[in-house]
Design a protein around this motif. Structure first.
Motif, PDB file in Angstrom:
ATOM      1  N   LEU A  98     -33.585 -29.814  42.537  1.00  0.00           N
ATOM      2  CA  LEU A  98     -32.450 -28.912  42.339  1.00  0.00           C
ATOM      3  C   LEU A  98     -31.273 -29.424  43.139  1.00  0.00           C
ATOM      4  O   LEU A  98     -31.358 -29.577  44.360  1.00  0.00           O
ATOM      5  N   LEU A  99     -30.157 -29.709  42.442  1.00  0.00           N
ATOM      6  CA  LEU A  99     -28.918 -30.067  43.139  1.00  0.00           C
ATOM      7  C   LEU A  99     -28.159 -28.766  43.354  1.00  0.00           C
ATOM      8  O   LEU A  99     -27.473 -28.281  42.454  1.00  0.00           O
ATOM      9  N   ALA A 100     -28.298 -28.192  44.522  1.00  0.00           N
ATOM     10  CA  ALA A 100     -27.754 -26.858  44.786  1.00  0.00           C
ATOM     11  C   ALA A 100     -26.476 -26.926  45.602  1.00  0.00           C
ATOM     12  O   ALA A 100     -26.348 -27.744  46.512  1.00  0.00           O
ATOM     13  N   ALA A 101     -25.548 -26.049  45.275  1.00  0.00           N
ATOM     14  CA  ALA A 101     -24.369 -25.856  46.116  1.00  0.00           C
ATOM     15  C   ALA A 101     -24.716 -24.866  47.214  1.00  0.00           C
ATOM     16  O   ALA A 101     -25.676 -24.103  47.106  1.00  0.00           O
ATOM     17  N   SER A 102     -23.934 -24.863  48.274  1.00  0.00           N
ATOM     18  CA  SER A 102     -24.175 -23.913  49.359  1.00  0.00           C
ATOM     19  C   SER A 102     -24.108 -22.475  48.847  1.00  0.00           C
ATOM     20  O   SER A 102     -24.842 -21.608  49.311  1.00  0.00           O
ATOM     21  N   GLY A 103     -23.257 -22.235  47.860  1.00  0.00           N
ATOM     22  CA  GLY A 103     -23.178 -20.905  47.282  1.00  0.00           C
ATOM     23  C   GLY A 103     -24.449 -20.499  46.567  1.00  0.00           C
ATOM     24  O   GLY A 103     -24.805 -19.321  46.533  1.00  0.00           O
ATOM     25  N   THR A 104     -25.156 -21.493  46.003  1.00  0.00           N
ATOM     26  CA  THR A 104     -26.372 -21.216  45.242  1.00  0.00           C
ATOM     27  C   THR A 104     -27.530 -20.818  46.139  1.00  0.00           C
ATOM     28  O   THR A 104     -28.292 -19.903  45.813  1.00  0.00           O
ATOM     29  N   VAL A 105     -27.686 -21.507  47.263  1.00  0.00           N
ATOM     30  CA  VAL A 105     -28.869 -21.306  48.109  1.00  0.00           C
ATOM     31  C   VAL A 105     -28.582 -20.531  49.394  1.00  0.00           C
ATOM     32  O   VAL A 105     -29.509 -20.191  50.121  1.00  0.00           O
ATOM     33  N   VAL A 106     -27.308 -20.250  49.658  1.00  0.00           N
ATOM     34  CA  VAL A 106     -26.977 -19.491  50.875  1.00  0.00           C
ATOM     35  C   VAL A 106     -26.174 -18.235  50.533  1.00  0.00           C
ATOM     36  O   VAL A 106     -26.640 -17.113  50.740  1.00  0.00           O
ATOM     37  N   VAL A 107     -24.972 -18.414  49.995  1.00  0.00           N
ATOM     38  CA  VAL A 107     -24.046 -17.285  49.855  1.00  0.00           C
ATOM     39  C   VAL A 107     -24.535 -16.240  48.860  1.00  0.00           C
ATOM     40  O   VAL A 107     -24.652 -15.054  49.199  1.00  0.00           O
ATOM     41  N   HIS A 108     -24.813 -16.635  47.618  1.00  0.00           N
ATOM     42  CA  HIS A 108     -25.236 -15.633  46.629  1.00  0.00           C
ATOM     43  C   HIS A 108     -26.554 -14.957  47.017  1.00  0.00           C
ATOM     44  O   HIS A 108     -26.661 -13.723  46.903  1.00  0.00           O
ATOM     45  N   PRO A 109     -27.558 -15.707  47.479  1.00  0.00           N
ATOM     46  CA  PRO A 109     -28.784 -15.029  47.926  1.00  0.00           C
ATOM     47  C   PRO A 109     -28.528 -14.008  49.036  1.00  0.00           C
ATOM     48  O   PRO A 109     -29.173 -12.955  49.073  1.00  0.00           O
ATOM     49  N   LEU A 110     -27.594 -14.292  49.950  1.00  0.00           N
ATOM     50  CA  LEU A 110     -27.261 -13.326  50.993  1.00  0.00           C
ATOM     51  C   LEU A 110     -26.668 -12.061  50.389  1.00  0.00           C
ATOM     52  O   LEU A 110     -26.988 -10.946  50.805  1.00  0.00           O
ATOM     53  N   LEU A 111     -25.794 -12.230  49.399  1.00  0.00           N
ATOM     54  CA  LEU A 111     -25.121 -11.089  48.788  1.00  0.00           C
ATOM     55  C   LEU A 111     -26.087 -10.163  48.063  1.00  0.00           C
ATOM     56  O   LEU A 111     -25.865  -8.945  48.003  1.00  0.00           O
ATOM     57  N   VAL A 112     -27.166 -10.734  47.508  1.00  0.00           N
ATOM     58  CA  VAL A 112     -28.113  -9.911  46.750  1.00  0.00           C
ATOM     59  C   VAL A 112     -29.392  -9.630  47.538  1.00  0.00           C
ATOM     60  O   VAL A 112     -30.360  -9.102  46.998  1.00  0.00           O
ATOM     61  N   GLY A 113     -29.386  -9.994  48.822  1.00  0.00           N
ATOM     62  CA  GLY A 113     -30.520  -9.687  49.679  1.00  0.00           C
ATOM     63  C   GLY A 113     -31.764 -10.507  49.400  1.00  0.00           C
ATOM     64  O   GLY A 113     -32.885 -10.032  49.639  1.00  0.00           O
ATOM     65  N   ALA A 318     -22.557 -12.548  58.800  1.00  0.00           N
ATOM     66  CA  ALA A 318     -21.681 -11.772  59.685  1.00  0.00           C
ATOM     67  C   ALA A 318     -20.393 -11.388  58.966  1.00  0.00           C
ATOM     68  O   ALA A 318     -19.909 -10.241  59.099  1.00  0.00           O
ATOM     69  N   ILE A 319     -19.830 -12.319  58.185  1.00  0.00           N
ATOM     70  CA  ILE A 319     -18.611 -12.037  57.436  1.00  0.00           C
ATOM     71  C   ILE A 319     -18.878 -10.994  56.347  1.00  0.00           C
ATOM     72  O   ILE A 319     -18.099 -10.051  56.164  1.00  0.00           O
ATOM     73  N   ILE A 320     -19.963 -11.175  55.612  1.00  0.00           N
ATOM     74  CA  ILE A 320     -20.322 -10.244  54.526  1.00  0.00           C
ATOM     75  C   ILE A 320     -20.492  -8.829  55.069  1.00  0.00           C
ATOM     76  O   ILE A 320     -19.992  -7.848  54.496  1.00  0.00           O
ATOM     77  N   THR A 321     -21.159  -8.722  56.210  1.00  0.00           N
ATOM     78  CA  THR A 321     -21.408  -7.404  56.808  1.00  0.00           C
ATOM     79  C   THR A 321     -20.122  -6.767  57.309  1.00  0.00           C
ATOM     80  O   THR A 321     -19.833  -5.583  57.026  1.00  0.00           O
ATOM     81  N   SER A 322     -19.326  -7.522  58.058  1.00  0.00           N
ATOM     82  CA  SER A 322     -18.110  -6.954  58.648  1.00  0.00           C
ATOM     83  C   SER A 322     -17.072  -6.583  57.591  1.00  0.00           C
ATOM     84  O   SER A 322     -16.339  -5.600  57.751  1.00  0.00           O
ATOM     85  N   ALA A 323     -17.024  -7.361  56.498  1.00  0.00           N
ATOM     86  CA  ALA A 323     -16.035  -7.080  55.448  1.00  0.00           C
ATOM     87  C   ALA A 323     -16.573  -6.133  54.384  1.00  0.00           C
ATOM     88  O   ALA A 323     -15.827  -5.690  53.502  1.00  0.00           O
ATOM     89  N   GLY A 324     -17.885  -5.802  54.470  1.00  0.00           N
ATOM     90  CA  GLY A 324     -18.480  -4.873  53.504  1.00  0.00           C
ATOM     91  C   GLY A 324     -18.478  -5.426  52.086  1.00  0.00           C
ATOM     92  O   GLY A 324     -18.288  -4.675  51.122  1.00  0.00           O
ATOM     93  N   ILE A 325     -18.712  -6.726  51.944  1.00  0.00           N
ATOM     94  CA  ILE A 325     -18.672  -7.372  50.630  1.00  0.00           C
ATOM     95  C   ILE A 325     -19.971  -7.098  49.873  1.00  0.00           C
ATOM     96  O   ILE A 325     -21.062  -7.251  50.402  1.00  0.00           O
ATOM     97  N   LYS A 326     -19.824  -6.714  48.607  1.00  0.00           N
ATOM     98  CA  LYS A 326     -20.975  -6.474  47.737  1.00  0.00           C
ATOM     99  C   LYS A 326     -20.957  -7.480  46.587  1.00  0.00           C
ATOM    100  O   LYS A 326     -19.895  -7.891  46.157  1.00  0.00           O
ATOM    101  N   ALA A 327     -22.148  -7.810  46.088  1.00  0.00           N
ATOM    102  CA  ALA A 327     -22.215  -8.755  44.966  1.00  0.00           C
ATOM    103  C   ALA A 327     -21.601  -8.124  43.724  1.00  0.00           C
ATOM    104  O   ALA A 327     -21.719  -6.925  43.493  1.00  0.00           O
TER     105      ALA A 327
END
Length: 327
Positions: A98-113, A318-327
């Motif tokens: 899998l050629l993954a971007a950081s968004g694929t394996v870090v950011v989006h998974p964080l947003l959806v728990g 930390a950014i997602i939590t402090s800014a209250g960002i939801k997927a």
């Protein structure tokens, strides 16, 4: 018929030789298909984009290095979820990557728990490339440096707008990080793609944007928008200063691509893939070809990639939590 002893010895030798040949042929017939089996590189983005270009170029040279065909499969849907599901079903035999971007394996998974679940189903092989974002501003405000942007934001609280290609993307999180560290008030305006943001950036509907150099370069060259800072070091910075050195000390992030295989893949297979990638990514022709995409090719050990992803997960969470960002 009674055979002379020398003749019996000769025929016996022939029988042994033929048997050995047949046996080795049988073994070869069993192992040859496995050795000739093609490998699959899943790219969790649609064909034609930067990730697809990276994947196909790396696959081409990886095929030569490994002596096996590496086939690229584009599975660009649901923010990488489709590709991750495919990886979860793939055999851990070193034949699926899998050629993954950081968004694929870090950011989006964080947003959806689901970050922990993703880390358990994938094994890192090597970093492939890094690429900082560029901070650009519209021509409609009197800003040409990071310091001027901060002064403008503080003089006009709540009137500065940042566009992004979508809520929860790395560029959005980068903007939230910038706001938090600079202690400024700015409004996030999400769009459904970078091209839509750029149209409003040129007109002045939004005033600032973080994005990749390839998507911005044409308008920067025209003077329609102004590049005032990079979120990290890059060989493709073209004289644009790093934001951390141009008004906001300590600020920075990069986007990256990394190669992964299914969890449980034997260490020898991961080591073999890592060694091949190290050679491929040091290819100067490939480095020059991808430089136009704002990508700096860079390999790593599996452990280094795991550490990078883990470190970024903590920062982005930390950014997602402090800014209250939801997927």
């Amino acid at each position: 018929m009674k055979l002379h002893r020398p003749l019996r010895r000769l025929l016996s030798g022939v029988f042994v030789a033929v048997s050995a040949t047949l046996l080795s042929g049988s073994v070869f017939a069993q192992t040859a298909p496995s050795a000739a089996r093609s490998m699959t590189m899943i790219v969790p983005f649609a064909a034609g984009g930067p990730a697809d270009l990276v994947g196909r170029e790396v696959a081409r040279l990886l095929s030569l290095e490994l002596g096996r065909t590496v086939v690229v499969e584009n599975q660009g849907a649901a923010s990488g979820t489709v590709a991750l599901n495919t990886m979860s079903r793939a055999a851990p035999d070193g034949n699926t990557m899998l050629l993954a971007a950081s968004g694929t394996v870090v950011v989006h998974p964080l947003l959806v728990g689901k970050y922990e679940a993703v880390t358990k189903q994938l094994a890192p092989v090597s970093l492939v490339s890094t690429s900082p974002h560029v901070l650009v501003v519209t021509d409609k405000i009197p800003v040409r440096t990071v310091e001027q942007l901060l002064a403008y934001a503080r003089a006009n609280p709540g009137k500065l707008n940042f566009g992004s290609a979508g809520t929860g993307g790395v560029a959005h999180l980068g903007m939230e990080m910038f706001k938090a560290q600079a202690k400024i008030d700015a409004v996030h305006v999400p769009y459904k793609g970078t091209s839509q943001v750029l149209a409003d950036l040129v007109s002045g509907e939004v005033q600032a944007l973080f994005s990749s150099m390839p998507s911005l370069k044409a308008m920067i060259d025209k003077g329609s928008i102004h590049a005032i800072g990079m979120t990290g070091p890059s060989s493709q910075s073209a004289g644009i200063p790093e934001i951390s050195k141009a008004g906001l000390p300590g600020f920075g992030y990069t986007t990256w691509y990394g190669m992964y295989v299914p969890a449980g893949t034997p260490a020898e297979a991961i080591e073999r893939l890592n060694g091949a990638l190290v050679k491929v990514l040091s290819n100067q022709d490939l480095q020059q070809k991808l430089a136009s995409q704002g990508l700096d090719l860079k390999s790593s050990t599996p452990a280094e990639l795991a550490t990078l992803a883990s470190s970024e997960a903590r920062s982005w969470q930390a950014i997602i939590t402090s800014a209250g960002i939801k997927a």
